[in-house]
Design an enzyme around this catalytic site. Structure first.
Site, short mmCIF file in Angstrom:
data_model
loop_
_atom_site.label_atom_id
_atom_site.label_comp_id
_atom_site.label_asym_id
_atom_site.label_seq_id
_atom_site.Cartn_x
_atom_site.Cartn_y
_atom_site.Cartn_z
N ARG A 148 0.87 -1.19 0.00
CA ARG A 148 0.00 0.00 0.00
C ARG A 148 0.90 1.24 0.00
O ARG A 148 2.13 1.15 0.01
CB ARG A 148 -0.91 0.01 1.23
CG ARG A 148 -0.19 0.27 2.53
CD ARG A 148 -1.13 0.66 3.69
NE ARG A 148 -0.35 1.05 4.83
CZ ARG A 148 -0.35 0.46 6.01
NH1 ARG A 148 -1.15 -0.56 6.23
NH2 ARG A 148 0.41 0.90 6.98
N ASP A 177 5.92 -7.64 1.60
CA ASP A 177 5.25 -6.85 2.63
C ASP A 177 4.86 -7.80 3.76
O ASP A 177 4.62 -8.99 3.52
CB ASP A 177 4.00 -6.17 2.07
CG ASP A 177 3.58 -4.96 2.91
OD1 ASP A 177 3.72 -3.82 2.43
OD2 ASP A 177 3.11 -5.16 4.06
N ASP A 229 8.61 -10.37 6.99
CA ASP A 229 8.97 -9.28 7.89
C ASP A 229 10.41 -8.89 7.58
O ASP A 229 11.32 -9.72 7.70
CB ASP A 229 8.83 -9.78 9.34
CG ASP A 229 9.05 -8.69 10.36
OD1 ASP A 229 9.69 -7.67 10.03
OD2 ASP A 229 8.60 -8.87 11.51
N VAL A 230 10.63 -7.63 7.20
CA VAL A 230 11.99 -7.22 6.83
C VAL A 230 12.95 -7.20 8.01
O VAL A 230 14.16 -7.08 7.83
CB VAL A 230 12.03 -5.85 6.11
CG1 VAL A 230 11.34 -5.91 4.76
CG2 VAL A 230 11.48 -4.73 6.99
N ASN A 248 11.84 0.10 1.13
CA ASN A 248 10.81 1.09 1.48
C ASN A 248 10.07 0.79 2.78
O ASN A 248 9.54 1.71 3.42
CB ASN A 248 9.81 1.15 0.31
CG ASN A 248 8.54 1.87 0.66
OD1 ASN A 248 8.51 3.10 0.75
ND2 ASN A 248 7.47 1.12 0.89
N TYR A 254 11.65 8.02 15.30
CA TYR A 254 11.53 7.87 13.85
C TYR A 254 12.60 8.72 13.15
O TYR A 254 13.28 8.25 12.23
CB TYR A 254 10.12 8.28 13.43
CG TYR A 254 9.83 8.23 11.96
CD1 TYR A 254 9.75 7.02 11.29
CD2 TYR A 254 9.62 9.41 11.23
CE1 TYR A 254 9.46 6.98 9.92
CE2 TYR A 254 9.33 9.38 9.89
CZ TYR A 254 9.26 8.16 9.23
OH TYR A 254 8.97 8.13 7.89
N LYS A 309 15.59 7.26 10.83
CA LYS A 309 15.76 7.66 9.43
C LYS A 309 17.10 8.36 9.21
O LYS A 309 17.70 8.23 8.12
CB LYS A 309 14.60 8.57 8.99
CG LYS A 309 13.26 7.84 8.87
CD LYS A 309 13.28 6.71 7.85
CE LYS A 309 11.86 6.26 7.45
NZ LYS A 309 11.87 5.10 6.53
N ILE A 332 3.65 12.95 2.71
CA ILE A 332 3.10 12.34 1.49
C ILE A 332 1.70 11.80 1.79
O ILE A 332 1.46 11.17 2.83
CB ILE A 332 4.02 11.21 0.98
CG1 ILE A 332 5.47 11.69 0.84
CG2 ILE A 332 3.49 10.66 -0.36
CD1 ILE A 332 5.71 12.83 -0.13
N THR A 362 -0.74 9.57 2.07
CA THR A 362 -1.10 8.14 2.15
C THR A 362 -2.19 7.98 3.20
O THR A 362 -2.44 8.88 4.01
CB THR A 362 0.12 7.30 2.58
OG1 THR A 362 0.54 7.75 3.88
CG2 THR A 362 1.27 7.43 1.60
P1 NDP Z 1 2.67 2.71 4.93
O1 NDP Z 1 2.67 2.44 6.38
O2 NDP Z 1 1.42 3.18 4.29
O3 NDP Z 1 3.15 1.40 4.12
C1 NDP Z 1 4.22 0.65 4.58
C2 NDP Z 1 3.98 -0.81 4.26
O4 NDP Z 1 5.10 -1.55 4.81
C3 NDP Z 1 2.73 -1.36 4.93
O5 NDP Z 1 2.10 -2.29 4.09
C4 NDP Z 1 3.28 -2.04 6.18
O6 NDP Z 1 2.43 -3.05 6.68
C5 NDP Z 1 4.57 -2.61 5.63
N1 NDP Z 1 5.50 -2.97 6.68
C6 NDP Z 1 5.63 -2.40 7.90
N2 NDP Z 1 6.56 -3.04 8.62
C7 NDP Z 1 7.02 -4.05 7.85
C8 NDP Z 1 7.97 -5.07 8.05
N3 NDP Z 1 8.63 -5.17 9.21
N4 NDP Z 1 8.21 -5.94 7.04
C9 NDP Z 1 7.54 -5.84 5.87
N5 NDP Z 1 6.62 -4.89 5.63
C10 NDP Z 1 6.36 -4.00 6.60
O7 NDP Z 1 3.88 3.72 4.67
P2 NDP Z 1 4.07 4.89 3.59
O8 NDP Z 1 3.69 4.41 2.26
O9 NDP Z 1 3.46 6.11 4.13
O10 NDP Z 1 5.65 5.09 3.68
C11 NDP Z 1 6.55 4.24 2.99
C12 NDP Z 1 7.97 4.60 3.42
O11 NDP Z 1 8.18 6.01 3.24
C13 NDP Z 1 8.27 4.30 4.88
O12 NDP Z 1 9.63 3.91 5.02
C14 NDP Z 1 8.05 5.63 5.55
O13 NDP Z 1 8.77 5.76 6.76
C15 NDP Z 1 8.57 6.57 4.48
N6 NDP Z 1 8.04 7.92 4.57
C16 NDP Z 1 6.70 8.16 4.45
C17 NDP Z 1 6.23 9.46 4.52
C18 NDP Z 1 4.78 9.81 4.37
O14 NDP Z 1 4.44 10.97 4.54
N7 NDP Z 1 3.89 8.90 4.05
C19 NDP Z 1 7.15 10.59 4.78
C20 NDP Z 1 8.53 10.21 4.89
C21 NDP Z 1 8.95 8.92 4.78
P3 NDP Z 1 1.65 -2.88 8.11
O15 NDP Z 1 1.40 -1.44 8.37
O16 NDP Z 1 0.45 -3.73 7.96
O17 NDP Z 1 2.58 -3.35 9.15
#
Ligand code: NDP
Length: 265
Positions: A16, A37, A75-76, A102, A173, A177, A206, A208
């Site tokens: 997502r 994911d 799980d990463v 990501n 966080y 980062k 961003i 989302t």
């Molecule tokens: P989301 O939380 O919407 O999506 C992240 C996805 O990664 C989710 O499906 C989540 O699943 C999955 N995920 C979480 N932990 C793990 C894990 N340990 N192993 C595998 N998958 C995992 O995030 P965004 O799209 O908003 O952000 C993506 C990246 O960009 C992240 O690194 C975030 O920190 C970074 N970012 C985002 C910003 C924003 O404004 N949106 C701003 C700056 C950076 P679940 O939640 O079900 O655990």
């Protein structure tokens, strides 16, 4: 002919949000795509993400558009699981050319994560997901890229890793980062002699589903952004496509902000 024809791209956290958009964009650029994911249906948690999904998972979305794709739930923060999937990707598609590490994000409420009051469980989970998860993904991918003498690794930092968020909140966080940024530079130095570039993208706010759920007043956030709007996942995907593509062959160790000027101006 598109820019990544014949290449293979791996995106973690691609079910997502911004990661989903990376997966779609890299496929549009011609790459075979592997999506990892923790939950390939994680989009179900947010209305915004549900409304953007066009099939059961992003893997099905890509398949139905005719792209080559595999997906895995892992799980990463589990290095063996990441390593196993990288093996599967190379066995399936024959190479690993682009990696977007990501998967990430913070734990805990904005109000409760100031630097002086940080709960150990939030700190641990956030550092593990963002820093360890990134390192494990890169360490699993590097040997395959070294063997090819080519590759593009893109890590995901944040505005919060470059500048302090208002009031010093979400400190864990930001620290995680910032560590991703420094790791990216070390990895870039390590892999430059092998023809592999390593760069970080540093998104700002961003749009989302998760971000919307954390923001009470969108207009107040946008008022603090020099360009006056939230970023869209496509804004980040444009930069990832550039870093993965032929135009960025001599770019490494860079941190590219995608934040409408927030950390710069
Ligand atoms: P989301 O939380 O919407 O999506 C992240 C996805 O990664 C989710 O499906 C989540 O699943 C999955 N995920 C979480 N932990 C793990 C894990 N340990 N192993 C595998 N998958 C995992 O995030 P965004 O799209 O908003 O952000 C993506 C990246 O960009 C992240 O690194 C975030 O920190 C970074 N970012 C985002 C910003 C924003 O404004 N949106 C701003 C700056 C950076 P679940 O939640 O079900 O655990």
């Amino acid at each position: 002919m598109t820019t990544l024809d014949g290449e293979t791209a791996l995106v973690t956290g691609g079910a997502r949000g911004i990661g989903r958009r990376y997966a779609l964009r890299l496929a549009e650029e011609g790459a075979s795509v592997a999506v990892a994911d923790i939950d390939l249906r994680s989009y179900e948690a947010y209305e915004t993400e549900r409304s953007r999904a066009t099939d059961d998972t992003v893997v099905e979305e890509l398949k139905s558009e005719g792209h080559e794709v595999i997906g895995a739930e892992l799980d990463v923060t589990d290095p063996d699981a990441v390593d196993g999937f990288v093996d599967e990707v190379v066995e399936t598609f024959g190479s690993l050319d682009v990696v977007v590490a990501n998967a990430g994000g913070g734990d805990g409420p904005m109000a409760d994560t100031h630097a002086s009051t940080l709960a150990p469980e939030y700190l641990r989970a956030t550092v593990e997901r963002n820093l360890y998860g990134t390192v494990y993904t890169c360490v699993a991918s590097a040997p395959r890229m070294k063997a090819q003498e080519s590759g593009r690794i893109i890590t995901v930092a944040s505005q919060a890793g470059r500048t302090v968020l208002d009031g010093g909140t979400y400190a864990h966080y930001g620290a995680a980062k910032a560590a991703v940024i420094m790791y990216t530079k070390y990895l870039a130095a390590d892999l430059a002699p092998h023809g592999i570039t390593v760069n970080a993208i540093a998104p700002g706010y961003i749009d989302t589903g998760k971000l919307r759920s954390n923001v009470d007043e969108r207009s107040a956030v946008e008022a603090g952004i020099p360009m006056g709007r939230l970023g869209q996942p496509e804004d980040c995907a444009d930069v990832v496509a550039f870093l993965a593509g032929p135009g960025a062959g001599y770019v490494t160790g860079a941190v590219v902000p995608v934040d409408g000027g927030s950390a710069e101006l």
